[in-house]
Scaffold this motif. Structure first.
Motif, PDB file in Angstrom:
ATOM      1  N   UNK A  15       4.694   0.513   1.283  1.00 62.01           N
ATOM      2  CA  UNK A  15       4.853  -0.354   2.449  1.00 62.01           C
ATOM      3  C   UNK A  15       4.438  -1.779   2.092  1.00 62.01           C
ATOM      4  N   UNK A  16       5.076  -2.763   2.749  1.00 66.73           N
ATOM      5  CA  UNK A  16       4.739  -4.164   2.544  1.00 66.73           C
ATOM      6  C   UNK A  16       5.071  -4.930   3.821  1.00 66.73           C
ATOM      7  N   UNK A  17       4.659  -6.188   3.856  1.00 63.71           N
ATOM      8  CA  UNK A  17       4.873  -6.993   5.054  1.00 63.71           C
ATOM      9  C   UNK A  17       5.570  -8.291   4.686  1.00 63.71           C
ATOM     10  N   UNK A  36      14.434  -9.301  -2.494  1.00 64.31           N
ATOM     11  CA  UNK A  36      14.472  -7.981  -3.082  1.00 64.31           C
ATOM     12  C   UNK A  36      13.061  -7.483  -3.414  1.00 64.31           C
ATOM     13  N   UNK A  37      12.960  -6.178  -3.566  1.00 63.07           N
ATOM     14  CA  UNK A  37      11.663  -5.539  -3.781  1.00 63.07           C
ATOM     15  C   UNK A  37      11.069  -5.929  -5.129  1.00 63.07           C
ATOM     16  N   UNK A  38       9.816  -6.369  -5.144  1.00 62.52           N
ATOM     17  CA  UNK A  38       9.170  -6.644  -6.440  1.00 62.52           C
ATOM     18  C   UNK A  38       8.902  -5.368  -7.228  1.00 62.52           C
ATOM     19  N   UNK A  42      -4.161   0.478  -1.099  1.00 64.22           N
ATOM     20  CA  UNK A  42      -3.600  -0.851  -1.351  1.00 64.22           C
ATOM     21  C   UNK A  42      -3.582  -1.155  -2.848  1.00 64.22           C
ATOM     22  N   UNK A  43      -2.652  -2.015  -3.273  1.00 62.64           N
ATOM     23  CA  UNK A  43      -2.566  -2.447  -4.670  1.00 62.64           C
ATOM     24  C   UNK A  43      -1.783  -3.748  -4.732  1.00 62.64           C
ATOM     25  N   UNK A  44      -1.824  -4.375  -5.891  1.00 65.79           N
ATOM     26  CA  UNK A  44      -1.112  -5.639  -6.128  1.00 65.79           C
ATOM     27  C   UNK A  44      -0.047  -5.400  -7.197  1.00 65.79           C
ATOM     28  N   UNK A  45       1.240  -5.502  -6.854  1.00 69.01           N
ATOM     29  CA  UNK A  45       2.295  -5.253  -7.857  1.00 69.01           C
ATOM     30  C   UNK A  45       2.229  -6.198  -9.053  1.00 69.01           C
ATOM     31  N   UNK A  77       0.838  -1.202   0.000  1.00 69.33           N
ATOM     32  CA  UNK A  77       0.000   0.000   0.000  1.00 69.33           C
ATOM     33  C   UNK A  77       0.871   1.249   0.000  1.00 69.33           C
ATOM     34  N   UNK A  78       0.304   2.300  -0.586  1.00 67.71           N
ATOM     35  CA  UNK A  78       0.938   3.617  -0.543  1.00 67.71           C
ATOM     36  C   UNK A  78       0.508   4.334   0.739  1.00 67.71           C
ATOM     37  N   UNK A  79       1.374   5.208   1.244  1.00 71.92           N
ATOM     38  CA  UNK A  79       1.057   5.977   2.447  1.00 71.92           C
ATOM     39  C   UNK A  79       0.508   7.352   2.064  1.00 71.92           C
TER      40      UNK A  79
END
Length: 254
Positions: free
Chosen positions: A32-34, A104-106, A133-136, A8-10
């Motif tokens: 942000x991600x978990x 690593x970051x998607x 929120x979004x799905x990369x 999600x974006x802040x």
């Protein structure tokens, strides 16, 4: 598939920070991600051209417990701890109290322009939301041919993006297709010509045979028979001669 979840974006309502990030901000196109294994929150970066350490998911240091579950990091006179199994010390020189996730970051496989366009669209649709929120994974097809999505060279990535390629046809393939088409066309033309020749020959033979038959001697026409009947004779309807009285005759003079 991506290792991380809950992207999600802040917004300014969250001070542009992920949970437990304090004053450290994670501003779009970062998100942000978990980590699903540890539940720890991270800020995942896209890849920025020429920026060292971009394309990773990073978080702040954990409290040091001095056991085998942690990794001690050091920069100058500063020491801090990262999770031993899932994190590594930052690779940016002189950076402190930052840990990189080994995955690593998607977002590094997604164009920065695409991420910024998505952020602009989401904030326009819900301007008062705290997060978006979004799905990369849904953004990867939009950047499969983008030149702005690059990989970082400061650390070896453990996951790669999806690369789509177009099949390249060789000259041999084209020539084989053209030859097969030409052969088919030749067969069709030859078949049509053969049928035309056969039909023409049959017509010629039939016409020639008719000429030969018509050229032979013809029998003379039959003569019509005429019935000779007396002149000035009257006849009944059935064809029988009518009996007429004799004309009066003069007697000779005495």
């Amino acid at each position: 598939m991506t290792y991380f979840s809950d992207f999600y974006f802040t917004s300014n309502l969250t001070s542009f920070a992920c949970p437990d990030f304090g004053s450290s901000q994670c501003v779009a196109p970062k998100a942000c991600a978990r980590d699903p294994t540890t539940g720890k929150g991270y800020c995942c970066d896209p890849s920025f051209d020429g920026e060292t350490g971009s394309g990773v998911c990073w978080a702040l240091t954990s409290d040091c417990t001095n056991d085998n579950r942690q990794l001690t990091c050091r920069s100058g006179s500063s020491d801090w701890c990262c999770l031993y199994e899932t994190e590594e010390c930052t690779g940016v020189p002189e950076q402190r109290n930052v840990c990189w996730n080994r995955e690593r970051s998607p977002l590094r496989n997604i164009s920065v322009d695409v991420l910024e366009d998505l952020y602009s669209s989401l904030t326009s649709d819900a301007p008062t939301a705290r997060t978006w929120a979004f799905d990369p994974a849904t953004l990867l097809p939009e950047t499969s041919t983008s030149t702005s999505a690059t990989t970082t060279t400061t650390a070896p990535p453990t996951a790669t993006g999806t690369i789509t390629t177009s099949p390249i046809s060789s000259p041999n393939d084209d020539s084989s297709d053209s030859l097969s088409g030409g052969a088919i066309a030749g067969i069709v033309v030859g078949a049509v010509a053969g049928v035309a020749i056969v039909l023409g020959g049959a017509f010629f033979l039939i016409k020639r045979r008719r000429k030969r038959v018509n050229a032979g001697p013809k029998p003379p026409p039959a003569e019509l028979g005429y019935e000779t009947r007396p002149v000035n004779q009257l006849y009944e309807a059935d064809g029988n001669a009518m009996k007429m009285p004799l004309p009066p005759q003069e007697l000779p003079a005495r």
